[in-house]
Design a protein around this motif. Structure first.
Motif, PDB file in Angstrom:
ATOM      1  N   ALA A  23       0.834  -1.204   0.000  1.00  0.00           N
ATOM      2  CA  ALA A  23       0.000   0.000   0.000  1.00  0.00           C
ATOM      3  C   ALA A  23       0.869   1.254   0.000  1.00  0.00           C
ATOM      4  N   VAL A  24       0.384   2.288  -0.657  1.00  0.00           N
ATOM      5  CA  VAL A  24       1.007   3.610  -0.623  1.00  0.00           C
ATOM      6  C   VAL A  24       0.038   4.546   0.080  1.00  0.00           C
ATOM      7  N   LEU A  25       0.514   5.191   1.156  1.00  0.00           N
ATOM      8  CA  LEU A  25      -0.332   6.066   1.958  1.00  0.00           C
ATOM      9  C   LEU A  25       0.159   7.503   1.866  1.00  0.00           C
ATOM     10  N   GLY A  26      -0.774   8.433   2.024  1.00  0.00           N
ATOM     11  CA  GLY A  26      -0.437   9.846   2.018  1.00  0.00           C
ATOM     12  C   GLY A  26       0.114  10.301   3.359  1.00  0.00           C
ATOM     13  N   PRO A  27       0.481  11.586   3.476  1.00  0.00           N
ATOM     14  CA  PRO A  27       1.086  12.100   4.715  1.00  0.00           C
ATOM     15  C   PRO A  27       0.213  11.925   5.947  1.00  0.00           C
ATOM     16  N   HIS A  28      -1.094  11.872   5.769  1.00  0.00           N
ATOM     17  CA  HIS A  28      -2.013  11.733   6.896  1.00  0.00           C
ATOM     18  C   HIS A  28      -2.607  10.331   6.996  1.00  0.00           C
ATOM     19  N   GLY A  29      -2.009   9.404   6.309  1.00  0.00           N
ATOM     20  CA  GLY A  29      -2.472   8.023   6.381  1.00  0.00           C
ATOM     21  C   GLY A  29      -3.555   7.673   5.382  1.00  0.00           C
ATOM     22  N   GLU A  30      -3.902   8.616   4.512  1.00  0.00           N
ATOM     23  CA  GLU A  30      -4.934   8.326   3.502  1.00  0.00           C
ATOM     24  C   GLU A  30      -4.374   7.382   2.438  1.00  0.00           C
ATOM     25  N   LYS A  31      -5.211   6.467   1.994  1.00  0.00           N
ATOM     26  CA  LYS A  31      -4.764   5.454   1.033  1.00  0.00           C
ATOM     27  C   LYS A  31      -4.696   6.044  -0.366  1.00  0.00           C
ATOM     28  N   ILE A  32      -3.534   5.951  -0.978  1.00  0.00           N
ATOM     29  CA  ILE A  32      -3.350   6.407  -2.355  1.00  0.00           C
ATOM     30  C   ILE A  32      -3.507   5.238  -3.321  1.00  0.00           C
ATOM     31  N   SER A  33      -2.907   4.129  -2.973  1.00  0.00           N
ATOM     32  CA  SER A  33      -3.048   2.925  -3.805  1.00  0.00           C
ATOM     33  C   SER A  33      -2.823   1.702  -2.941  1.00  0.00           C
ATOM     34  N   GLU A  34      -3.311   0.569  -3.431  1.00  0.00           N
ATOM     35  CA  GLU A  34      -3.161  -0.685  -2.687  1.00  0.00           C
ATOM     36  C   GLU A  34      -3.244  -1.856  -3.647  1.00  0.00           C
ATOM     37  N   ARG A  35      -2.368  -2.830  -3.442  1.00  0.00           N
ATOM     38  CA  ARG A  35      -2.406  -4.064  -4.233  1.00  0.00           C
ATOM     39  C   ARG A  35      -2.080  -5.231  -3.313  1.00  0.00           C
ATOM     40  N   THR A  36      -2.522  -6.399  -3.706  1.00  0.00           N
ATOM     41  CA  THR A  36      -2.205  -7.616  -2.973  1.00  0.00           C
ATOM     42  C   THR A  36      -1.464  -8.561  -3.910  1.00  0.00           C
ATOM     43  N   PHE A  37      -0.318  -9.048  -3.458  1.00  0.00           N
ATOM     44  CA  PHE A  37       0.517  -9.925  -4.266  1.00  0.00           C
ATOM     45  C   PHE A  37       0.566 -11.326  -3.649  1.00  0.00           C
ATOM     46  N   ASP A  38       0.605 -12.333  -4.514  1.00  0.00           N
ATOM     47  CA  ASP A  38       0.997 -13.653  -4.044  1.00  0.00           C
ATOM     48  C   ASP A  38       2.456 -13.570  -3.617  1.00  0.00           C
ATOM     49  N   ALA A  39       2.812 -14.363  -2.627  1.00  0.00           N
ATOM     50  CA  ALA A  39       4.186 -14.306  -2.126  1.00  0.00           C
ATOM     51  C   ALA A  39       5.203 -14.520  -3.251  1.00  0.00           C
ATOM     52  N   ALA A  40       4.889 -15.421  -4.184  1.00  0.00           N
ATOM     53  CA  ALA A  40       5.834 -15.735  -5.259  1.00  0.00           C
ATOM     54  C   ALA A  40       6.026 -14.566  -6.224  1.00  0.00           C
ATOM     55  N   SER A  41       5.032 -13.679  -6.336  1.00  0.00           N
ATOM     56  CA  SER A  41       5.123 -12.577  -7.291  1.00  0.00           C
ATOM     57  C   SER A  41       5.508 -11.258  -6.637  1.00  0.00           C
ATOM     58  N   TYR A  42       5.653 -11.244  -5.310  1.00  0.00           N
ATOM     59  CA  TYR A  42       6.057 -10.018  -4.608  1.00  0.00           C
ATOM     60  C   TYR A  42       7.556  -9.818  -4.795  1.00  0.00           C
ATOM     61  N   SER A  43       7.931  -8.666  -5.326  1.00  0.00           N
ATOM     62  CA  SER A  43       9.353  -8.415  -5.617  1.00  0.00           C
ATOM     63  C   SER A  43       9.782  -7.020  -5.180  1.00  0.00           C
ATOM     64  N   SER A  44       9.087  -6.443  -4.217  1.00  0.00           N
ATOM     65  CA  SER A  44       9.335  -5.050  -3.840  1.00  0.00           C
ATOM     66  C   SER A  44      10.020  -4.891  -2.488  1.00  0.00           C
ATOM     67  N   PHE A  45      10.576  -5.964  -1.934  1.00  0.00           N
ATOM     68  CA  PHE A  45      11.200  -5.836  -0.616  1.00  0.00           C
ATOM     69  C   PHE A  45      12.267  -4.747  -0.684  1.00  0.00           C
ATOM     70  N   PRO A  46      12.209  -3.745   0.212  1.00  0.00           N
ATOM     71  CA  PRO A  46      13.008  -2.529   0.015  1.00  0.00           C
ATOM     72  C   PRO A  46      14.388  -2.505   0.653  1.00  0.00           C
ATOM     73  N   VAL A  47      14.734  -3.501   1.471  1.00  0.00           N
ATOM     74  CA  VAL A  47      15.954  -3.421   2.278  1.00  0.00           C
ATOM     75  C   VAL A  47      16.970  -4.467   1.840  1.00  0.00           C
ATOM     76  N   LYS A  48      18.221  -4.046   1.778  1.00  0.00           N
ATOM     77  CA  LYS A  48      19.319  -4.986   1.591  1.00  0.00           C
ATOM     78  C   LYS A  48      20.394  -4.662   2.625  1.00  0.00           C
ATOM     79  N   MET A  49      21.427  -5.470   2.690  1.00  0.00           N
ATOM     80  CA  MET A  49      22.460  -5.269   3.703  1.00  0.00           C
ATOM     81  C   MET A  49      23.834  -5.247   3.051  1.00  0.00           C
ATOM     82  N   LEU A  50      24.647  -4.305   3.504  1.00  0.00           N
ATOM     83  CA  LEU A  50      26.041  -4.223   3.088  1.00  0.00           C
ATOM     84  C   LEU A  50      26.880  -4.197   4.354  1.00  0.00           C
TER      85      LEU A  50
END
Length: 221
Positions: A100-127
């Motif tokens: 989900a993408v939320l606005g500054p006050h928590g308002e919903k801008i967009s939302e999608r539901t992914f199957d675990a196998a198709s989710y590819s947006s994990f934002p964190v990596k480690m160095l």
């Protein structure tokens, strides 16, 4: 495995029918295709599962580390191996992940539901020992890092909030990167955190945690 054994058992049941005269051909000719089919089924049953075949040694080690962290109820250790191992992320993700993408006050801008196998947006990596964004705000910015905040509820739900930072390189010694700076290059007071740009939600499941939601906060203009 059960299906293959059932198939082999069904094939062996066909043999007495042919022997008792239900087949026009000789006993030898009727047994040959059935025996071959049984042999094929047994060979297939003896092969390791496809999932086991694709696990290399780093995958196995990562999954063992995640399992130990789960048993110790050590979310931080679990999260670190969750970041670095795709196999761990696949195992410990909910079947459906809300993005989900939320606005500054928590308002919903967009939302999608992914199957675990198709989710590819994990934002964190480690160095090394530092958290970094998979996609920096400015393409090619190798000096951008992430500041994470971990919050765990009484129900064992865990929230991981993240914001982008840079470091001034003014180290007091050792391997640290210096003092954190905000997006405008201003120092962030010690112990303070910026407003989060994203939040990862993990819920308890099967004696561990699983990623269930990935929330992004629209940047304030």
């Amino acid at each position: 495995m059960t299906r293959l054994h059932a198939r082999a058992f069904a094939l062996t049941l066909l043999l007495p029918v042919c022997v008792l005269g239900a087949c026009d051909n000789s006993q030898a000719s009727s047994q040959e295709p059935a025996t071959n089919a049984v042999r094929i089924a047994q060979n297939a049953a003896s092969r390791p599962a496809a999932k086991e075949q694709v696990l290399n040694e780093p995958d196995k080690i990562s999954l063992e580390m995640a399992d130990r962290a789960c048993k110790a109820e050590d979310f931080k250790a679990f999260f670190d191996v969750f970041i670095v191992s795709k196999s761990v992320r696949q195992k410990y993700s909910a079947s459906q992940i809300r993005y989900a993408v939320l606005g500054p006050h928590g308002e919903k801008i967009s939302e999608r539901t992914f199957d675990a196998a198709s989710y590819s947006s994990f934002p964190v990596k480690m160095l090394d020992y530092y958290y970094k964004p998979v996609k920096p705000a400015r393409a090619g910015d190798e000096d951008e890092y992430l500041d994470l905040q971990f919050n765990q509820s009484q129900n064992n739900d865990v929230s991981v909030e993240w914001s982008r930072v840079h470091y001034d390189g003014q180290s007091d010694g050792g391997d640290d990167l210096g003092n954190p700076l905000d997006a405008n290059g201003k120092p962030i007071p010690k112990g303070a955190h910026q407003d989060p740009e994203g939040q990862l939600l993990f819920h308890p499941a099967a004696d561990c945690w699983e990623l269930s939601e990935d929330i992004r906060w629209a940047r304030k203009k």
